[in-house]
Design a protein around this motif. Structure first.
Motif, PDB file in Angstrom:
ATOM      1  N   ALA A   1       0.848  -1.194  -0.162  1.00 34.66           N
ATOM      2  CA  ALA A   1      -0.051  -0.155   0.062  1.00 34.66           C
ATOM      3  C   ALA A   1       0.924   1.198  -0.100  1.00 34.66           C
ATOM      4  CB  ALA A   1      -1.033  -0.067   1.340  1.00 34.66           C
ATOM      5  N   ASN A   2       2.031   1.072   0.688  1.00 39.91           N
ATOM      6  CA  ASN A   2       2.781   2.251   0.635  1.00 39.91           C
ATOM      7  C   ASN A   2       4.062   2.586  -0.599  1.00 39.91           C
ATOM      8  OD1 ASN A   2       2.520   4.139   3.207  1.00 39.91           O
ATOM      9  ND2 ASN A   2       2.368   2.109   4.180  1.00 39.91           N
ATOM     10  N   LEU A   3       3.924   1.625  -1.227  1.00 39.36           N
ATOM     11  CA  LEU A   3       4.889   1.754  -2.410  1.00 39.36           C
ATOM     12  C   LEU A   3       4.802   3.083  -3.038  1.00 39.36           C
ATOM     13  CD1 LEU A   3       5.529  -1.791  -3.936  1.00 39.36           C
ATOM     14  CD2 LEU A   3       7.252  -0.415  -2.935  1.00 39.36           C
ATOM     15  N   PRO A   4       3.546   3.430  -3.590  1.00 40.01           N
ATOM     16  CA  PRO A   4       3.496   4.584  -4.310  1.00 40.01           C
ATOM     17  C   PRO A   4       4.301   5.916  -3.599  1.00 40.01           C
ATOM     18  CG  PRO A   4       1.411   3.556  -4.205  1.00 40.01           C
ATOM     19  CD  PRO A   4       2.303   2.777  -3.344  1.00 40.01           C
ATOM     20  N   ASP A   5       3.957   5.792  -2.286  1.00 34.78           N
ATOM     21  CA  ASP A   5       4.470   7.020  -1.507  1.00 34.78           C
ATOM     22  C   ASP A   5       5.783   6.902  -1.070  1.00 34.78           C
ATOM     23  OD1 ASP A   5       1.790   8.139  -1.565  1.00 34.78           O
ATOM     24  OD2 ASP A   5       1.238   6.921   0.048  1.00 34.78           O
ATOM     25  N   ALA A   6       6.513   5.847  -1.666  1.00 37.23           N
ATOM     26  CA  ALA A   6       8.130   5.855  -0.982  1.00 37.23           C
ATOM     27  C   ALA A   6       8.895   5.512  -2.135  1.00 37.23           C
ATOM     28  CB  ALA A   6       7.852   4.168  -0.657  1.00 37.23           C
ATOM     29  N   GLN A   7       8.476   6.670  -3.163  1.00 37.41           N
ATOM     30  CA  GLN A   7       9.759   6.603  -4.240  1.00 37.41           C
ATOM     31  C   GLN A   7      10.850   7.535  -4.094  1.00 37.41           C
ATOM     32  OE1 GLN A   7       7.236   7.364  -7.980  1.00 37.41           O
ATOM     33  NE2 GLN A   7       5.324   6.453  -7.027  1.00 37.41           N
ATOM     34  N   GLY A   8      10.531   8.515  -3.330  1.00 37.22           N
ATOM     35  CA  GLY A   8      11.661   9.524  -3.202  1.00 37.22           C
ATOM     36  C   GLY A   8      12.533   9.087  -1.690  1.00 37.22           C
ATOM     37  N   TYR A   9      13.674   9.688  -1.660  1.00 38.16           N
ATOM     38  CA  TYR A   9      14.346   9.568  -0.535  1.00 38.16           C
ATOM     39  C   TYR A   9      13.782  10.067   0.630  1.00 38.16           C
ATOM     40  CZ  TYR A   9      18.607   9.741  -3.786  1.00 38.16           C
ATOM     41  OH  TYR A   9      19.504   9.609  -4.683  1.00 38.16           O
ATOM     42  N   SER A  10      14.115   9.589   1.705  1.00 37.30           N
ATOM     43  CA  SER A  10      13.223  10.044   3.175  1.00 37.30           C
ATOM     44  C   SER A  10      14.433  10.803   3.753  1.00 37.30           C
ATOM     45  CB  SER A  10      12.761   9.054   4.018  1.00 37.30           C
ATOM     46  OG  SER A  10      14.109   8.271   4.460  1.00 37.30           O
ATOM     47  N   ASP A  11      13.931  11.453   4.831  1.00 42.61           N
ATOM     48  CA  ASP A  11      14.927  11.794   5.914  1.00 42.61           C
ATOM     49  C   ASP A  11      15.933  10.929   5.877  1.00 42.61           C
ATOM     50  OD1 ASP A  11      14.835  14.072   8.381  1.00 42.61           O
ATOM     51  OD2 ASP A  11      16.134  12.301   8.784  1.00 42.61           O
ATOM     52  N   SER A  12      17.412  11.450   6.233  1.00 43.64           N
ATOM     53  CA  SER A  12      18.427  10.190   6.180  1.00 43.64           C
ATOM     54  C   SER A  12      18.179   9.479   7.690  1.00 43.64           C
ATOM     55  CB  SER A  12      19.552  10.951   6.176  1.00 43.64           C
ATOM     56  OG  SER A  12      19.835  11.856   7.342  1.00 43.64           O
ATOM     57  N   LYS A  13      17.579   9.775   8.631  1.00 44.25           N
ATOM     58  CA  LYS A  13      17.761   9.048   9.947  1.00 44.25           C
ATOM     59  C   LYS A  13      16.417   8.319   9.684  1.00 44.25           C
ATOM     60  CE  LYS A  13      18.628  11.092  13.820  1.00 44.25           C
ATOM     61  NZ  LYS A  13      18.649  12.079  14.770  1.00 44.25           N
ATOM     62  N   GLY A  14      15.531   8.368   8.693  1.00 47.96           N
ATOM     63  CA  GLY A  14      14.075   7.700   8.817  1.00 47.96           C
ATOM     64  C   GLY A  14      12.986   8.469   8.783  1.00 47.96           C
ATOM     65  N   ILE A  15      12.144   7.904   8.270  1.00 47.10           N
ATOM     66  CA  ILE A  15      10.530   8.590   8.161  1.00 47.10           C
ATOM     67  C   ILE A  15       9.889   8.709   9.608  1.00 47.10           C
ATOM     68  CG2 ILE A  15      10.040   7.757   5.907  1.00 47.10           C
ATOM     69  CD1 ILE A  15       7.983   5.637   7.213  1.00 47.10           C
ATOM     70  N   THR A  16       9.438   9.903   9.843  1.00 53.19           N
ATOM     71  CA  THR A  16       8.820  10.260  11.436  1.00 53.19           C
ATOM     72  C   THR A  16       8.230   8.930  11.952  1.00 53.19           C
ATOM     73  OG1 THR A  16       8.900  12.459  10.604  1.00 53.19           O
ATOM     74  CG2 THR A  16       7.802  12.037  12.669  1.00 53.19           C
ATOM     75  N   SER A  17       7.098   8.294  11.161  1.00 59.10           N
ATOM     76  CA  SER A  17       6.258   7.340  11.962  1.00 59.10           C
ATOM     77  C   SER A  17       7.240   6.168  12.322  1.00 59.10           C
ATOM     78  CB  SER A  17       5.243   6.982  10.822  1.00 59.10           C
ATOM     79  OG  SER A  17       5.900   6.324   9.734  1.00 59.10           O
ATOM     80  N   ALA A  18       8.120   5.803  11.339  1.00 54.83           N
ATOM     81  CA  ALA A  18       8.987   4.736  11.949  1.00 54.83           C
ATOM     82  C   ALA A  18       9.776   5.059  13.233  1.00 54.83           C
ATOM     83  CB  ALA A  18       9.958   4.308  10.931  1.00 54.83           C
ATOM     84  N   ARG A  19      10.465   6.050  13.160  1.00 48.54           N
ATOM     85  CA  ARG A  19      11.418   6.756  14.289  1.00 48.54           C
ATOM     86  C   ARG A  19      10.461   6.697  15.730  1.00 48.54           C
ATOM     87  NH1 ARG A  19      14.443  11.443  13.350  1.00 48.54           N
ATOM     88  NH2 ARG A  19      13.443  11.964  11.547  1.00 48.54           N
TER      89      ARG A  19
END
Ligand code: PLP
Length: 413
Positions: A64-82
């Motif tokens: 479900a998240n593939l379409p929103d995961a195309q670009g680089y994220s913050d280098s330490k990781g996306i906020t929701s994961a952290r």
């Protein structure tokens, strides 16, 4: 000036770097496979090939998240994961890991390398258990450091020998590695042991590097204690991820969380952030499933509780190995491995790598020799407990046959 032909050589930085769990033995297995043989691979803790599927929610979320995961994220990781990692430790009673203290990486492996690169100057020493998960030793060496191995006592369930640890501290010692639950021994450390290690870390100003990738794979009454819960006056880096408990080793999702004496580590943490920036970010689709994995129902419990596959397989592996003459096994309390000892009177093994290659050629069983885990003696090997009971029974049966033959050949029967 034109250059004449010359060999292209690997960098001298690799001179003492070894990673024998995937070294010459695996190459021999591949050679035999190419020649048409079927090899039973009992050498790598990779859940998927043994029929361990990831929870459905994780797969669905990834897709479900593939379409929103195309670009680089913050280098330490996306906020929701952290945030999910931070909240997970909060529910475990560790209150001082904020989202900002979490770095998401391509598995624990990447974070081990990054942390050691950021921490070590040439000649700095890191205390690492023997046996170890060899990436710790390899990455220390590659970072210019020296791996200094400390003893763990087999007869006492592979507990770290605190006196030996302290005797190995020098002016150059910078950090101590804890692998808990342990690969390859399956040891799970109690409060007293961890407090003892922290006492040493405190006395000599060491950073504690705690690899807790198997934290949720525990058997019977084993209880995992996070190193970060022991003290807040020592800098602790806790490593964990989704590869094992959530069975998605291929997605490459892990993290390191910083806690304790952070105020003394501003400069080091700046270095770590610089390295995170330099590799842009970790695999973004995998970051999107971290929150899903850590929240809600923990399906790993179905595998480790009575009737669960992992518990049954650990039981069968331990029992069948113990039934072989001259083989002793400390029962693993966690993780996915057994690390049996072969009595040197019955099995006078000079070179344990040659020994497992012999096993491979005779019985088509691939295991790892103790030396691959920087274990100093030649009398151990490691077997994974991921295969089904049927496969384990077949595999250990073949090991027993090989060992019987070995005893006859060496007249030690
Ligand atoms: N740490 C330990 C103790 C391991 O056994 C392993 C893999 O077997 C790793 C780290 C690597 O984990 P990851 O898949 O997150 O890189």
């Amino acid at each position: 000036m034109p250059r004449t032909y010359r060999d292209i050589r690997q960098s001298s930085k690799l001179l003492n770097v070894r990673y024998d769990v995937r070294g010459p033995i695996l190459e021999e297995a591949q050679r035999l496979e190419a020649a048409g043989q079927r090899i039973m691979r009992l050498n790598i803790g990779n859940p998927a090939p043994f029929g361990f599927e990831a929870p459905n929610e994780i797969l669905k979320d990834m897709i479900a998240n593939l379409p929103d995961a195309q670009g680089y994220s913050d280098s330490k990781g996306i906020t929701s994961a952290r945030r999910a990692v931070s909240q997970y430790y909060e529910t475990e009673g560790i209150m001082d890991i904020r989202s900002d203290d979490v770095y998401i990486g391509n598995g624990v492996s990447e974070m081990i390398s990054m942390v050691l690169q950021a921490l070590l100057d040439d000649g700095d020493e890191v205390l690492i258990p023997a046996p170890d998960y060899p990436l710790w030793t390899g990455a220390t060496t590659l970072s210019g450091g020296h791996a200094v191995h400390y003893r763990t006592v087999e007869e006492e369930g592979w507990v770290p020998d605190l006196e030996h640890i302290e005797s190995r501290v020098s002016e150059r010692t910078k950090a101590i590695v804890i692998i808990n639950p342990n690969n390859p021994t399956g040891a799970v450390y109690d409060q007293e042991t961890l407090e003892g290690i922290f006492e040493i870390a405190r006395r000599y100003g060491l950073v504690v590097l705690s690899d807790e990738i198997y934290e949720k794979i525990l058997y019977e009454d084993a209880k995992h204690i996070h190193a970060a819960s022991i003290a807040d006056d020592v800098l602790v880096l806790t490593f964990s991820g989704l590869s094992k408990a959530y069975r998605v080793a291929g997605y490459r999702a892990g993290w390191v969380a910083v806690s304790g004496a952070k105020h003394r580590a501003t400069d080091f943490l700046e270095g770590l952030t610089l390295l995170a920036n330099m590799r842009m970010c970790s695999n973004v689709p995998a970051q999107h499933v971290i929150q899903t994995a850590l929240g809600g129902y923990q399906s790993i419990n179905d595998l480790i509780l009575p009737g669960g596959r992992l518990l049954e397989q650990r039981n069968v592996a331990t029992k069948l190995l113990r039934d072989i003459p001259g083989v002793t096994v400390q029962e693993p309390h966690g993780a996915l491995y057994v690390f049996p000892k072969l009595d040197p009177e019955l099995y006078p093994i000079k070179n344990d790598e040659s020994f497992v290659i012999e096993l491979l050629r005779q019985q088509q069983i691939l295991v790892s020799h103790g030396g691959a885990f920087n274990y100093p003696d030649t009398d151990h090997f490691r077997l994974v407990t991921l295969p089904s009971v049927r496969q384990l029974t077949d595999g250990i049966g073949r090991i027993a046959e090989f060992l019987e033959d070995y005893r006859y050949r060496h007249a030690t029967v």
